[in-house]
Scaffold this motif. Structure first.
Motif, short mmCIF file in Angstrom:
data_model
loop_
_atom_site.label_atom_id
_atom_site.label_comp_id
_atom_site.label_asym_id
_atom_site.label_seq_id
_atom_site.Cartn_x
_atom_site.Cartn_y
_atom_site.Cartn_z
N VAL A 265 8.54 2.94 -1.22
CA VAL A 265 7.79 2.47 -2.32
C VAL A 265 8.12 0.79 -2.57
O VAL A 265 9.03 0.38 -2.68
CB VAL A 265 8.62 3.20 -3.80
CG1 VAL A 265 7.62 2.72 -4.99
CG2 VAL A 265 8.51 4.60 -3.81
N VAL B 234 14.63 9.80 -9.42
CA VAL B 234 13.22 10.08 -9.29
C VAL B 234 12.84 11.21 -8.58
O VAL B 234 13.74 11.87 -8.06
CB VAL B 234 12.57 8.85 -8.55
CG1 VAL B 234 12.88 7.50 -9.19
CG2 VAL B 234 12.96 8.76 -6.98
N HIS C 40 4.44 4.58 -5.80
CA HIS C 40 3.96 5.51 -4.88
C HIS C 40 4.67 5.25 -3.41
O HIS C 40 4.93 4.47 -3.16
CB HIS C 40 2.32 5.57 -4.71
CG HIS C 40 1.80 4.14 -4.02
ND1 HIS C 40 1.86 2.80 -4.79
CD2 HIS C 40 1.47 3.94 -2.70
CE1 HIS C 40 1.50 2.06 -3.87
NE2 HIS C 40 1.21 2.53 -2.86
N VAL D 115 9.33 12.99 -6.44
CA VAL D 115 8.10 12.66 -5.77
C VAL D 115 7.30 13.90 -6.43
O VAL D 115 7.58 14.88 -6.11
CB VAL D 115 8.20 12.91 -4.11
CG1 VAL D 115 6.96 12.93 -3.40
CG2 VAL D 115 9.09 11.93 -3.45
N VAL E 80 5.29 9.00 -7.77
CA VAL E 80 6.84 9.08 -8.12
C VAL E 80 6.91 8.92 -9.43
O VAL E 80 6.17 8.16 -10.27
CB VAL E 80 7.60 7.51 -7.59
CG1 VAL E 80 8.88 7.57 -7.80
CG2 VAL E 80 7.23 7.67 -5.92
#
Length: 196
Positions: free
Chosen positions: A45, A77, A133, A79, A98
């Motif tokens: 990221v 976090v 992302h 995905v 994310v």
């Protein structure tokens, strides 16, 4: 040097993402070859893109970045979601998101703070407004990608905790298939994350 500040997912997360992407990538490569897929070891990221970073600016940025990182707690976090840049009807990039949203908002704050630190250090800061992302594929020319976004949007996890931000140097054309070769130059452990 050409560089970026980034979050690099742990190996087990990269393996899960790769397991999700493999059948989709294989189908594309067997039938269409529309996309150039990101190598698993290059998933990250990007928080701040630094197209021109001198050693002096890098030193100042790392000093400021260490202070910034020490004041941040590790961040969980996930995905989730997918999209295309600049838009699904003329995509050049496919990505996995994310989140969740409160995490994405925090990452946007991180990106703003690190962009400011880079600018104060004298670094050239590039790129478009930050959107959290993982880039999974690129195209040399715009393509319709609505089907791909729907397919990739089925991703469900994985989760991980961000415990550091890394400064990565990018060596264009030196990696496999003339891709960039990435070299981690420094690690900025987040407060409470322990040693890198």
């Amino acid at each position: 040097m050409r560089a970026f500040l980034a979050i690099v997912p742990p190996q087990e997360v990269v393996a899960e993402v790769e397991q999700f992407l493999r059948p989709r990538r294989d189908s594309d490569q067997q039938h269409h070859r529309d996309w150039r897929w990101t190598l698993p070891e290059q998933l990250h990221v990007t928080l701040v893109f630094l197209p021109e970073l001198t050693e002096t600016a890098a030193d100042q940025l790392l000093e400021a970045g260490s202070v910034w990182a020490a004041r941040r707690e590790p961040l969980p976090v996930r995905v989730q979601g997918a999209g295309a840049f600049p838009a699904p009807d003329r995509a050049r990039v496919l990505w996995l998101g994310v989140g969740p949203e409160d995490t994405a908002a925090e990452l946007r704050r991180w990106a703003r703070a690190l962009r400011d630190a880079a600018g104060h250090a004298g670094a050239v800061v590039g790129g478009t407004p930050f959107s959290p992302h993982l880039t999974v594929a690129r195209s040399g020319r715009p393509k319709r990608a609505g089907r791909w976004v729907q397919t990739l949007d089925t991703v469900d996890g994985p989760e991980f905790t961000v415990s550091e931000v890394v400064l990565v140097e990018s060596h264009l054309g030196e990696g496999p298939g003339r891709r960039p070769r990435y070299e981690v130059r420094a690690r900025l452990p987040l407060g409470g994350a322990g040693p890198p």
